[in-house]
Every structure is written in C-alpha cells, then in structure tokens.
Design a protein around this motif. Structure first.
Motif, short mmCIF file in Angstrom:
data_model
loop_
_atom_site.label_atom_id
_atom_site.label_comp_id
_atom_site.label_asym_id
_atom_site.label_seq_id
_atom_site.Cartn_x
_atom_site.Cartn_y
_atom_site.Cartn_z
N PHE A 19 -8.88 4.77 9.08
CA PHE A 19 -9.87 3.89 8.45
C PHE A 19 -9.56 2.44 8.82
CE2 PHE A 19 -10.22 7.18 4.84
CZ PHE A 19 -11.16 7.92 5.57
N ALA A 20 -9.34 2.20 10.09
CA ALA A 20 -9.01 0.84 10.54
C ALA A 20 -10.13 -0.14 10.27
CB ALA A 20 -8.68 0.88 12.04
N TRP A 21 -11.33 0.37 10.06
CA TRP A 21 -12.49 -0.48 9.80
C TRP A 21 -12.49 -1.08 8.40
CZ3 TRP A 21 -15.06 1.53 5.65
CH2 TRP A 21 -14.91 2.91 5.40
N ALA A 22 -11.70 -0.52 7.49
CA ALA A 22 -11.76 -0.91 6.08
C ALA A 22 -10.69 -1.94 5.75
CB ALA A 22 -11.60 0.32 5.19
N VAL A 23 -11.06 -2.92 4.96
CA VAL A 23 -10.11 -3.91 4.44
C VAL A 23 -9.63 -3.42 3.08
CG1 VAL A 23 -9.80 -6.30 3.69
CG2 VAL A 23 -11.28 -5.77 5.65
N GLU A 24 -8.30 -3.36 2.91
CA GLU A 24 -7.76 -2.79 1.68
C GLU A 24 -7.99 -3.72 0.49
OE1 GLU A 24 -4.09 -4.36 4.00
OE2 GLU A 24 -6.04 -3.40 4.42
N GLY A 25 -8.05 -3.10 -0.70
CA GLY A 25 -8.18 -3.85 -1.95
C GLY A 25 -6.83 -4.31 -2.46
N ASP A 26 -6.84 -4.94 -3.64
CA ASP A 26 -5.62 -5.57 -4.16
C ASP A 26 -5.32 -5.24 -5.62
OD1 ASP A 26 -4.90 -7.02 -1.78
OD2 ASP A 26 -6.60 -8.35 -2.20
N GLU A 27 -6.00 -4.28 -6.22
CA GLU A 27 -5.73 -3.98 -7.62
C GLU A 27 -6.20 -2.57 -7.96
OE1 GLU A 27 -7.84 -6.89 -9.86
OE2 GLU A 27 -9.82 -6.08 -9.38
N VAL A 28 -5.64 -2.04 -9.04
CA VAL A 28 -6.12 -0.76 -9.56
C VAL A 28 -7.08 -1.04 -10.71
CG1 VAL A 28 -4.06 0.51 -8.86
CG2 VAL A 28 -4.18 -0.46 -11.16
#
Length: 572
Positions: free
Chosen positions: A414-423
């Motif tokens: 999933f290199a296209w996706a920018v990761e999030g920062d919280e649950v």
C-alpha cells in the motif's frame, strides 16, 4: 559472535516437586538425557528448584536458591560437562528477604552469562516474588543472540517484544503452566510477531503438592488434570512454524536444528521491514503508568450478533454482492457486519486516483443503504484526507461513515497510502468499537493501543499475507487484550475469517457460572469461517471485556511491564 552453521536447540520438560535435592537430581539427569542429542542450547522449565506453592514468604525464601549456592553451581557444572548453553529458571534469593523468579543462562564452560528476572507474575506468585526492575539482557553467544523470559511474561506481548526489538535471535521461555493456550497460541505468536526463534520448556506433573490435588480440585472446581503442567514444550521458527513439540503429559525432550541468522530477516512477503515500519512515536500509552490512564465502565450490551462476509470475488462487481450479503446478515439479526479490506478493488487496480475514490463513494452508499436502523458495517477503503490519500477502516451505518481508522503502519503493498497518526474508538449502542486494517494487523502495539483507549470490539477487515495471521496471530491479539474481535479476509491457502468473543467467567480461582474450567487462560470463544464465500454469524459479548484480571493480581492489560517498555518506544 553468531555462528553461520545450524544450532541444535533442545527443550526439556519434567515434573518438579517440593524436595529441592530431588528436583536438582531430576534436572541434572534430564540434562544428561538431553546431552544424547548433542545440543548447543538447552532450556529447562520455570521454578526448577521447587513447586510454585508456598506457606508464606518465609517459606518461599527458605526453598529459594542462592546465585552461587549448590543448586545453581551443580547446573553450571553440568552445562560444562555436556558442553552446552543451559537456561534454567528458579526462585532466586535477593538480599535478606526478597526473592525473584529468575532465568539464568550458563555457558558451555559453566560460566553465568545472564540473569533475567520475571516481569509479569500470575496469581499468588505476586504475593511472594519481586518483579524485575531492569531490562533483561540480550546475550551474544556462539549459538546466537539470546533473550530470556518466563511463562506469564509471554502471555502478553511486551517482554518478548522488547527482547526481539533489541536484537535477540532466540527467545528462551521457561514455563510453569497448566494452560494449553500458552502452547497453541501465545508461544508461536511471540515467535512470528518478532520474527525470532522461540524455545519454550514447560512442566508436566502436579503444579501443587501432590497430596493436595483432590482437595484443591474440590475447593476450586478445577479438574485435577488442570492442576498439572500442560507440557507441549516446543521450538518455533520465525514464521510461527512449530519445529518440534513434546507430549502433553510425558517427561522428555525435543530438539530442532535451526539457523539463528534467519531471525535477522524482518521482512514481509511484500518486502516491508516489520521493525523499521513500526511507529514508536505513537506507542507512548503502552509505556505509561496505567494508574494515570482511564478505566472504562462496561457498556450495557452483553450480547450482539455480528457477521463475517467472505465474497466470491473482489472488484467493482463485488459492490452489489457485498450489499446483498450485508442485507442478508442484517435480516438475520447482525448488528455488526465486517467485510474484507478493499473488497471493491482487485489487487492490480489503482486505489488512489479519482476513479478509485469515486468507486469508494459508490461502495459506501451501497452499504449504507442496506444497514437498516441499527446495524453497522466495517470494511476498508481509500479515503481522501486533505491533500493525501489514506487507507482506512471505516465504520458505516445508514447515515454513512461514522468513524474511520487510518492505517498507522506503512507497507510496500500500500505504498500509495499515507499513514495516520492516532487510534480512534467509536462509541456505539453495541459497544466501543476500534478497527485495524492492512498491515496494522501484525503489530501487537496496534491492538494494545486500541485496548488501552477502551475498545471492547475490534473489527479487522484485512487480507492475510502470511499463514500465522489467521492461524494464531489475530486470535492471540483478542486473547491477550481480552476483547471481542471480528477479523475478515478473503479465504485462501493462508486461512479464513474468524470471530472471537470473551468468556464471562475469566478470573481463575473465582466462582464461575457459565463454563467449566478447561485450562485455557485467555483463549477466546472462536468461530472460524470455511474456505468458501458466505456469511458467518458470531455472538459477541462486549460488556464482558471490562474484566481483564486473569488471576489475582494479574491484569493482562494494566499489569503489563509498562515501566520497562522504553525499548518499545525506540526506533530500531
């Protein structure tokens, strides 16, 4: 220095009683037996000096051993005699009154190389033994880099995790356990989540004084067979494959030839480095004092029906198929329906262009339309978030998206996706719902964070990449956090979907009303889907997840070794 050649690792299991001299004699004779296979490393069970059964603290101290006393000196001499590294666990005197449960590593020359005190005790062990106050060492040896831990340390993830993160290739686990789920669930997952070898040695025979077996069984309603060591000592490879396993009840040993260097490969099938892709900056709550963190009251929902949907195909045409399946599940009483991740795309389709995002909107609308008045649907979809595209698990009802969980850990597929920062935890009438998707499913930290934040149900739309995820990995996540889980993937040779709920009667040695004790500490009530498309129903019990006390003084979440979790917060 790590040897490039194969190393023979052996684990021994046997009974230990209340006679220290007899226990020493049995340990030495077992090492002589194991020597017949010419091992490089031998692991012995926990509390090898005495039953973990004491009249009081003075008695515990009396039957504990000195680091330079005759018991351990004899083990050291035997290690030299058989020319092998030996790990033994004992109750060890510390000063004038205190004792610890400690694992000790001896060299083939009989030298003491490492001592690791237990970090998480279970039940009455808390009354007699002191917890570790510092990290266990990683010891560089001719057979590999070794880390030591014991029993309950490995029922939850933190202790083995930081040993793996700090470079261990072989984790040596000494057990004193009646619980079959240690062998069939927790031990193999500690290997696969950290990509290391695990050598685990359990006991057989009575774990309490033999003359008290019937009395204690009658007083506790625990069958006599579960007052015995559960055996099944084993050696596990970094992919979770059990290389050798001993019998459930017989004394003896097993061994396997391993290449410790394989534990240096931390890559997924798509090439993602599972250590480098961790997000230590997000893991702060794991290393925070639980006394400073919220405790959550149980919701009013004791029982809710959930549905797992495995589809006959993926792609744009699956939208109608999925909507129809959701409608059927809701009609059958499901209030939570979980679909596989990215179900409306095939593997080779783009997920982050305008057409892909438009398809996601179509899928959302189709699913919202069939939710009815009370049901929720979970899947994963690409989502635009400002200027970036994220891969997100989404919680949908008839109003549309009511909650999202962005994937936190990057992965090559999933290199296209920018990761999030919280649950994120979403409060609903059926309980507090957390979600995980993509490669987040392999990180123990993800599920710890969700649980600490109050999740009662964790919905997991995913696509299995390795067999251990379905076989043991996600079930173990539900078990060690004592949460309900619905994890849905498309069926493949790697496995299928499952739903798991918790037991109402959970705390050992308390009155139980709903089940007969079966020896399992944490294993959830599990429903697995067959290897075909279809709908599977499962009952969840969100209100029962609040009790996380597995035995007196042992909370599987708040009792984690948070004060020694700083390695989990560090980059590797």
């Amino acid at each position: 220095m790590t040897s490039p050649s194969l190393v023979r690792v052996a684990v021994a299991q046997y009974a230990v009683g209340a006679d220290i001299d007899a226990n020493l004699a049995r340990a030495l004779s077992m090492l002589d037996e194991v020597a017949s296979c010419k091992p490089g490393l031998v692991v012995l069970p926990e509390f090898a000096n005495h039953l973990s059964w004491y009249d009081d603290k003075a008695h515990c101290y009396q039957v504990s051993v000195e680091q330079d006393g005759p018991f351990l000196s004899a083990i050291a001499a035997k290690a030299a005699e058989i020319s092998a590294y030996v790990v033994v666990n004992v109750t060890l005197r510390r000063g004038a009154e205190a004792c610890t449960g400690s694992s000790l590593l001896y060299s083939p020359e009989g030298n003491l190389l490492a001592v690791n005190d237990k970090q998480v005790y279970i039940g009455h062990e808390n009354d007699f033994l002191e917890k570790a106050t510092e990290h266990g060492p990683i010891t560089e040896t001719a057979v590999g880099r070794l880390g030591l831990y014991a029993c309950m340390d490995g029922v939850i993830c933190e202790t083995p995790r930081y040993l793996g993160l700090r470079g261990a290739q072989i984790l040596c686990n000494s057990l004193n356990s009646f619980a079959p789920d240690e062998a069939n669930l927790h031990i193999p997952v500690r290997a696969s989540e950290n990509r290391v070898f695990v050598a685990a040695a359990n006991k057989v025979g009575p774990l309490v004084p033999e003359e008290l077996l019937d009395v204690l069984s009658g007083a506790t309603n625990i069958p006599v067979e579960f007052l015995m060591g559960a055996g099944e000592s084993q050696i596990v490879a970094p992919d979770g494959t059990v290389l050798a396993m001993a019998d459930k009840t017989a004394e003896g040993f097993v061994f396997a030839d391993i290449d410790p260097a394989l534990a240096d490969d931390k890559t997924r099938p798509d090439g993602t480095d599972v250590f480098a892709s961790r997000r230590p900056e997000l893991y702060g709550p794991i290393a925070a004092d639980p006394a400073t963190q919220s405790e959550f009251a149980a919701t009013d929902c004791e029982s809710v029906q959930a549905a797992m949907v495995q589809l006959p195909f993926l792609g744009e045409a699956a939208i109608l198929e999925a909507a129809d399946a959701v409608a059927q599940a809701v009609g059958a009483g499901a209030r939570l329906v979980v679909l596989p991740e990215l179900f409306c795309y095939t593997d080779d389709e783009s997920k982050n262009d305008d057409a892909a995002l438009a398809r996601a909107d179509i899928a959302l609308m189709a699913l919202a339309t069939v939710c009815g008045d009370e049901a929720y649907v979970v899947t994963s979809l690409p989502q635009r978030d400002g200027q970036v595209i994220r891969h997100s698990a989404v919680l949908i009802n008839q109003q549309g998206v009511v909650g999202s969980q962005h994937q936190l850990h990057s992965c090559n597929r999933f290199a296209w996706a920018v990761e999030g920062d919280e649950v994120n935890i979403i409060e609903t009438p059926i309980g507090r719902i957390g979600m995980a998707t993509g490669d987040d499913v392999i990180y123990p930290e993800m599920f710890r964070l969700l649980t600490i934040a109050g999740a009662e149900i964790i919905a997991v739309p995913f696509a299995a990449q390795e067999a251990w995820e379905c076989r043991t990995g996600l079930i173990e996540r539900a078990a060690e956090n004592h949460v309900c889980m619905v994890a849905v993937t498309q069926p493949s040779e790697l496995g299928c979907s499952f739903g798991g709920t918790v037991h109402k009667d959970f705390t050992v040695l308390t009155p139980w009303e709903t089940r007969v004790f079966d020896g399992n500490l944490t294993y959830p009530v599990t429903t697995r889907m067959p290897a075909e498309s279809g709908i599977g129903m499962v009952e969840l019990n969100p209100a029962w997840t609040t009790n996380k006390v597995v035995s007196s003084g042992t909370d599987v979440v708040r009792g984690r070794a948070w004060h020694l979790a700083d390695a989990i917060l560090a980059n590797v």
